[in-house]
Every structure is written in structure tokens, then in C-alpha cells.
Write an enzyme that holds these catalytic residues in place. Sequence first.
Site, mmCIF file in Angstrom:
data_model
loop_
_atom_site.group_PDB
_atom_site.id
_atom_site.type_symbol
_atom_site.label_atom_id
_atom_site.label_comp_id
_atom_site.label_asym_id
_atom_site.label_seq_id
_atom_site.Cartn_x
_atom_site.Cartn_y
_atom_site.Cartn_z
ATOM 1 N N LYS A 35 0.841 -1.204 0.000
ATOM 2 C CA LYS A 35 0.000 0.000 0.000
ATOM 3 C C LYS A 35 0.876 1.253 0.000
ATOM 4 C CE LYS A 35 -0.319 -0.399 5.015
ATOM 5 N NZ LYS A 35 -1.157 -0.824 6.146
ATOM 6 N N ARG A 130 -10.717 -0.416 14.557
ATOM 7 C CA ARG A 130 -10.625 0.423 13.370
ATOM 8 C C ARG A 130 -11.647 -0.167 12.393
ATOM 9 N NH1 ARG A 130 -4.663 1.038 10.805
ATOM 10 N NH2 ARG A 130 -5.232 -1.016 10.029
ATOM 11 N N TYR A 252 16.288 28.807 11.084
ATOM 12 C CA TYR A 252 15.083 29.500 11.527
ATOM 13 C C TYR A 252 14.877 29.310 13.025
ATOM 14 C CZ TYR A 252 13.671 30.009 6.634
ATOM 15 O OH TYR A 252 13.611 30.342 5.321
ATOM 16 N N MET A 300 12.886 24.046 4.511
ATOM 17 C CA MET A 300 12.164 23.399 3.419
ATOM 18 C C MET A 300 13.102 22.603 2.512
ATOM 19 S SD MET A 300 9.662 25.037 0.514
ATOM 20 C CE MET A 300 8.349 25.544 1.591
HETATM 21 C C1 LIG Z 1 -0.418 -1.915 6.744
HETATM 22 C C2 LIG Z 1 -1.070 -3.198 7.089
HETATM 23 C C3 LIG Z 1 -0.325 -4.373 7.253
HETATM 24 C C4 LIG Z 1 1.191 -4.383 7.274
HETATM 25 O O1 LIG Z 1 1.620 -3.924 8.536
HETATM 26 P P1 LIG Z 1 3.199 -3.802 8.876
HETATM 27 O O2 LIG Z 1 3.204 -3.333 10.276
HETATM 28 O O3 LIG Z 1 3.733 -2.797 7.927
HETATM 29 O O4 LIG Z 1 3.757 -5.154 8.683
HETATM 30 C C5 LIG Z 1 -1.001 -5.568 7.431
HETATM 31 N N1 LIG Z 1 -2.363 -5.582 7.487
HETATM 32 C C6 LIG Z 1 -3.108 -4.476 7.360
HETATM 33 C C7 LIG Z 1 -4.590 -4.561 7.436
HETATM 34 C C8 LIG Z 1 -2.497 -3.254 7.166
HETATM 35 O O5 LIG Z 1 -3.242 -2.147 7.058
#
Ligand SMILES: *Cc1c(COP(=O)(O)O)cnc(C)c1O
Length: 357
Positions: A35, A130, A252, A300
Amino acid sequence: MSRPLRATIHLDALRANLAVARRHAPRSKVLAVVKANAYGHGLERAVRALANADGLALLELDAAVRLREAGYAKRIVLLEGFFEANELPALDRYRIAAAVHDAEQIAMLERFRPAAPLDILLKLNTGMNRLGFAPDTAAAALARLEACAAVGPVTLMTHFAEADDVRGVAWQVERFEAALGGRPHEKCFANSAAVLRYPETHHDWVRPGIMLYGSSPFVDTTAAALKLEPAMTLASRLIAVRELAPGERVGYGGTFTAERPIRIGVVACGYADGYPRHAPTGTPVNVGGTLTRTVGRVSMDMLSVDLTPVPQAAVGTPVELWGTACPIDEVARAAGTVSYELMCALAARVPVGEDGG
Ligand SMILES: *Cc1c(COP(=O)(O)O)cnc(C)c1O
């Protein structure tokens, strides 16, 4: 010369880290989590390096379709499933699997007539709070999916909230067992932390993400100790060097004041490149092969580093912001965040190359 900031993605590290996941979960199939543009590493490139995985997991339907059109033939799972019924024809046409986490999605499936039954993962909420069905509604959701003509074999899925932490996973596994224990379905539970620490959660499919990119999911264990290799190096050069007299301040807000004469270097890398602005003075950085620290506020396009331990440093000296010579986990910790955020935040303006292909 062009601006010297570069990210390099190490394809051999991705392959080696996948092999580590397989060694930990030898009887499970691996869904490589790609992802968010493969955690900032570039989706197509990461998928090429992770070709040996048994499938991919991501969120973005358009990315999944692109992978299919590019010829990817193994399982692709959408971790948040679909959002509207008008996405279902694409799941059907491109044979893309989806997590189903609420009753509205089941209703959409009940109204849909695919060419062939869809690959569905039923997601249970066992404590992450979640996504997912509450344990006391899971059996009914499963029965409804199994009665639905649009749905093929269902995989059971849950996600761990504290696999990387002291509370562990047993409490969530217990809730899963109470809701859907003893079913013959394939199961898919484990993120990286559970792949590495909880073999009892591996089941049929594991879902490692961060470990594939060479970062540790644990605060108490380094990536190196887990035999994980950094898959991303962010490197630049010094573009200016100056000597500060005591009392002079840097950047800054003047948050760093020289207490003695000090030589500092200016690095072409700033928060518009994805380097965290909240990284304070003292954040590790490797200059010319020596670990040193940042000084003052990140701006930046630039940040400053302490050259005290690298007296030979000059304009043009290489700087590694994170990678093999400066662990991303340590930069993240200093900045009060996690490596995931740093990787995902790599900015589009940073040129990306690859090696180990
Ligand atoms: C992002 C995610 C993972 C992977 O998690 P890691 O901690 O990066 O191994 C697995 N399952 C779901 C549902 C996720 O959202």
C-alpha cells in the site's frame, strides 16, 4: 551539477527481507503489503523485487488494476475492500480480492452478479477498533457472505493493534476464537510484528509490510538484529560548510547555539523532500561515512549538520540521511515518529533510482 539529493531503492534488500519473512513463516503464503506506493518505494519496482511473494495487499483499486494490466497474476487483496458498488465490476473483471468489514459491503455484494464468484476476506474487529465486524456479529456476517452467490471461498482476517508491543496478540486471538474458532476457512492475521514474534498467528497467509522495507516493527529490536536490510537510502551532499563562533545560532528560530567554535555543513535535503521538520538537533545523520547529528531546525530545502567528528568534510562530501549507514528507525525515533511515516513521506520531487536489480 544537479541538486544532489537522491533516493535509491535496493531491490536485493526487498528480496532478502521477503526471504526473512518466509523463514519466519515457512508454512504460510505471503501477501506482501505494498500500500501507499509500496511504503514510498515505488509500487511497480517493489512488486518486481517481491515477485516471489504469493500475492500483494494494498488499498488503492486503481493501483491494483494497473498491476493486473501489467501482467501481475497472483492474488491481490484490497485491505479496505471497496467503498461503492460501482467498484465491484473492476474487482470481478480483474479478479481482485477485497476485505469486507461492514454490513453495507455485504449488501452491495448481494446485489451484484459477477462473472465468477469474488475472492472475499471477512474482517473481524478483535480489538484494534478500526475496521471489522464485532465478534458477536461475525458468525452472522460469515453466514450471509456464504449464502451470497457473488462470493467464493471466504478468508478470515483480523489485524493486530499491539503485536509490536508488550500486550502482544493473545487477547485478540482469544476474541477471534470465541467468535469464529474452529472454522475450516483460510486465515490471514499476521503483520510484520506478528510474523517475527508470534508463529501461532501465521496460519495460511501472512501480511508483512514494514519488515519487507528493512525496518524493525519493534522499539526494542533493531532491523539489523532481525537480519533486515534497509531497502531505501536517502542521500545527498554538503552544499556549504561554515565555521561558527561561540554564540552564533543556526537556522530558523535559532534553536541551536554554538557553545564553542564549531564547523557545520549544509545538506541539500529539507522537509519538502520528506525529511521530518520536527527532527530536532541531535537527529542522527551520516556524513562522509561518520555518524554525526543535525543541528538547528530543518528548513524546506536544507538542513544543517555538525561536522565536529568529520573534520575532513567539505562541499561535495556525501551525506546519508537514512539507509544502510544511518538506520531509518533511529532517525524516526529522534523525530518522534516511525519509519513508516518517513518512507511514505518521500516527496515526489526527489529523484529515485534503484540498484540490486
Ligand atoms: C499496513 C497493514 C499491514 C502491514 O503492517 P506492517 O506493520 O507494515 O507489517 C497488514 N495488514 C493491514 C490490514 C495493514 O493495514
